[in-house]
Structures are given as C-alpha cells and as structure tokens.
Design a protein around this motif. Structure first.
Motif, mmCIF file in Angstrom:
data_model
loop_
_atom_site.group_PDB
_atom_site.id
_atom_site.type_symbol
_atom_site.label_atom_id
_atom_site.label_comp_id
_atom_site.label_asym_id
_atom_site.label_seq_id
_atom_site.Cartn_x
_atom_site.Cartn_y
_atom_site.Cartn_z
ATOM 1 N N VAL A 248 13.626 -16.158 -53.023
ATOM 2 C CA VAL A 248 14.314 -16.945 -52.001
ATOM 3 C C VAL A 248 15.344 -16.039 -51.348
ATOM 4 N N ALA A 249 15.194 -15.818 -50.060
ATOM 5 C CA ALA A 249 16.083 -14.888 -49.351
ATOM 6 C C ALA A 249 16.159 -15.278 -47.885
ATOM 7 N N PRO A 250 17.197 -14.822 -47.178
ATOM 8 C CA PRO A 250 17.279 -15.070 -45.739
ATOM 9 C C PRO A 250 16.100 -14.458 -44.992
ATOM 10 N N MET A 251 15.826 -15.002 -43.832
ATOM 11 C CA MET A 251 14.681 -14.541 -43.053
ATOM 12 C C MET A 251 14.742 -13.055 -42.750
ATOM 13 N N VAL A 252 15.931 -12.541 -42.444
ATOM 14 C CA VAL A 252 16.037 -11.141 -42.057
ATOM 15 C C VAL A 252 15.583 -10.217 -43.186
ATOM 16 N N GLU A 253 15.879 -10.560 -44.424
ATOM 17 C CA GLU A 253 15.483 -9.709 -45.545
ATOM 18 C C GLU A 253 13.982 -9.781 -45.793
ATOM 19 N N VAL A 254 13.436 -10.975 -45.737
ATOM 20 C CA VAL A 254 11.997 -11.135 -45.941
ATOM 21 C C VAL A 254 11.236 -10.477 -44.805
ATOM 22 N N ALA A 255 11.701 -10.652 -43.574
ATOM 23 C CA ALA A 255 11.029 -10.049 -42.418
ATOM 24 C C ALA A 255 11.076 -8.527 -42.484
ATOM 25 N N GLU A 256 12.193 -7.968 -42.930
ATOM 26 C CA GLU A 256 12.269 -6.513 -43.066
ATOM 27 C C GLU A 256 11.262 -6.009 -44.096
ATOM 28 N N SER A 257 11.086 -6.754 -45.176
ATOM 29 C CA SER A 257 10.106 -6.382 -46.194
ATOM 30 C C SER A 257 8.688 -6.442 -45.635
ATOM 31 N N ILE A 258 8.392 -7.499 -44.872
ATOM 32 C CA ILE A 258 7.067 -7.637 -44.262
ATOM 33 C C ILE A 258 6.821 -6.517 -43.270
ATOM 34 N N ARG A 259 7.818 -6.218 -42.454
ATOM 35 C CA ARG A 259 7.669 -5.150 -41.462
ATOM 36 C C ARG A 259 7.397 -3.809 -42.139
ATOM 37 N N ALA A 260 8.094 -3.560 -43.229
ATOM 38 C CA ALA A 260 7.881 -2.309 -43.953
ATOM 39 C C ALA A 260 6.468 -2.232 -44.503
#
Length: 268
Positions: A248-260
């Motif tokens: 469970v994390a803010p969108m910005v952290e999850v999105a950065e992981s997906i982008r990577a």
C-alpha cells in the motif's frame, strides 16, 4: 492445516516460473493497492488522514487548487505531506466537459469543452506550482477531472507527460505492471459499496498479482459520491492486517516502480 501450509511454502520456494515471480514486482508483495481521494474536501483532513495515520498507511489526495479546503487549510495539507501522503494534481479549477450528458453541474467558466489545450495545460502547471509551495516536492501524479482526457479530440495530457510520473483515470480494472498505461491508470470509483466489496477487490488483486487503485470522494459524507466510515475503516483494517502481502503506497511511488519496470530497470 499444518500439512497444507507446509506444502504451500514448499511450492513457493521451488516455483521458478514467471507467474510465480510476479509478486516481486510489487515491492516483493502479492499486489499493490493505491488509495486515492479526489477533490480536496474537508473530510479528507477530518476523516481520511486521521484514519490512514492511525494504521500507518499512506494515500494520494488529488487537490483542486481553488478548493476552499486547500486555501483555508494549507498547514494541514503540508503536515499530511510530511507524514508521507501524496498531494496529487487534480487541476486548478477541476474543469469537466460540459457538453457530455449528465454534466449540468459544470459551470460555464470551467467547461473543458470550451477550453483550449493551452489553457488546460497552463492551469494544471499552475496547480503544480501551488502544490510545490505546499509540500516542497516536484514529483507527483495527476488525476483527470471527471475522467475527461480530451479537448476537441486532442489528448491534453500528451503535453504534460514530462510534468508528472503518471495520470490516473476512472475506468475500472486490475492490471499487471506491464499492462498499466501510465497516462491513464485504471481505478475503481467507490460510491456506497460496503466494506466487504472493497476487501473482495483487494483479494482479487492478491490472487492475480495486479495493481488495484481505489477512487474515493466523500468518506463519511462531504460529497455526493461517498463511502461510509465503517466501510472505509473495514478496508483499512484488512490492508493493515495483510501488510506483509499487500503493498500500500501513494500513487507516485507505485507509478515510479511501474515506470522503472516498463523501461527495463530492476524490478521492485
């Protein structure tokens, strides 16, 4: 029961297929869950932030710059950001396409169908400046007001991709990291559903090793789209009880992981 548990553990340790490796993509957990709250309303600070803080979970709050709950309570938003909550961008004036059916609530001044792309982009960037003044951050995500993505057939976010990590949409769906469109991340809009429905969605994400994004407005009132306090509390308790399995994390952290991952970087 002990025999079944041992067998499951052994199978997990021995499995080397791509499907078995999938959980490692979500911070070494089964799935990712993002809690998003739209429109910058008082209940965000009165009900939601205290509820999240009480179980040490973090969410994403998509703020409308001109909202009275922003202008009157900047210090509280700043404090929430210091505790790890994301202040996302929901545009300066929340313009929606008033030409669509059921949009009588859209004011003439903020009718997206009457905007130019340049005006929409400028207002969104102005809101970023405001948000940066509140939280001191330059990395965040965007959420489309009313889910509207185009002006005269042009997708205005195309001019904003360098301003944000990602943008959240309003179409429901569970997706693997490879399937996620960072320009339009799926989400489940919640309006009156009971707590068990919310938990069942999380269980589906756990079983499929996917991303689940919740889209809330009112929590315990404050908006025409609402989830009850008991239902919201039930969801948070489930997430907390299973925090070893659910990221469970803010969108910005999850999105950065997906982008990577989508760029071929080491998986997270």
């Amino acid at each position: 029961m002990k025999l079944l548990t041992s067998f499951t553990l052994l199978a997990t340790l021995l499995c080397t297929s791509p499907a078995c490796a999938q959980p490692a993509r979500w911070n070494n957990k089964q799935c990712a869950v993002v809690l998003t709250y739209d429109d910058a309303i008082d209940v965000d600070l009165d009900n939601v932030v205290p509820a999240l803080d009480s179980v040490q979970l973090r969410g994403t709050f998509y703020l409308i710059g001109y909202s009275p709950a922003v202008t009157r309570r900047i210090s509280e938003w700043r404090a929430a950001a210091r505790r790890g909550h994301e202040l996302g961008n929901h545009a300066l004036f929340h313009p929606c396409d008033g030409s669509l059916p059921g949009r009588s609530f859209v004011s003439p001044d903020h009718d997206l169908s009457k905007y130019t792309v340049g005006r929409a982009v400028d207002e969104i960037r102005a809101n970023n400046t405001l948000l940066a003044a509140i939280d001191g951050k330059t990395t965040r995500t965007f959420a489309y007001p009313c889910g509207d993505r185009t002006i005269g057939g042009v997708q205005f976010y195309d001019q904003l991709k360098n301003d944000f990590v990602a943008a959240r949409g309003v179409s429901p769906g569970l997706q693997t990291a490879a399937q996620v469109d960072l320009a339009n991340i799926d989400s489940y809009m919640i309006n009156g559903e009971p707590g068990q429905y919310l938990i069942d969605l999380v269980k589906q994400a756990q079983a499929s090793h996917t991303l689940l994004v919740f889209l809330f407005h009112g929590v315990g009132g404050g908006h025409g789209l609402n989830v009850s306090l008991p239902a919201h509390r039930q969801l948070l308790r489930y997430l907390k009880a299973h925090e070893k399995e659910i990221w469970v994390a803010p969108m910005v952290e999850v999105a950065e992981s997906i982008r990577a991952e989508q760029r071929g970087a080491p998986k997270k």
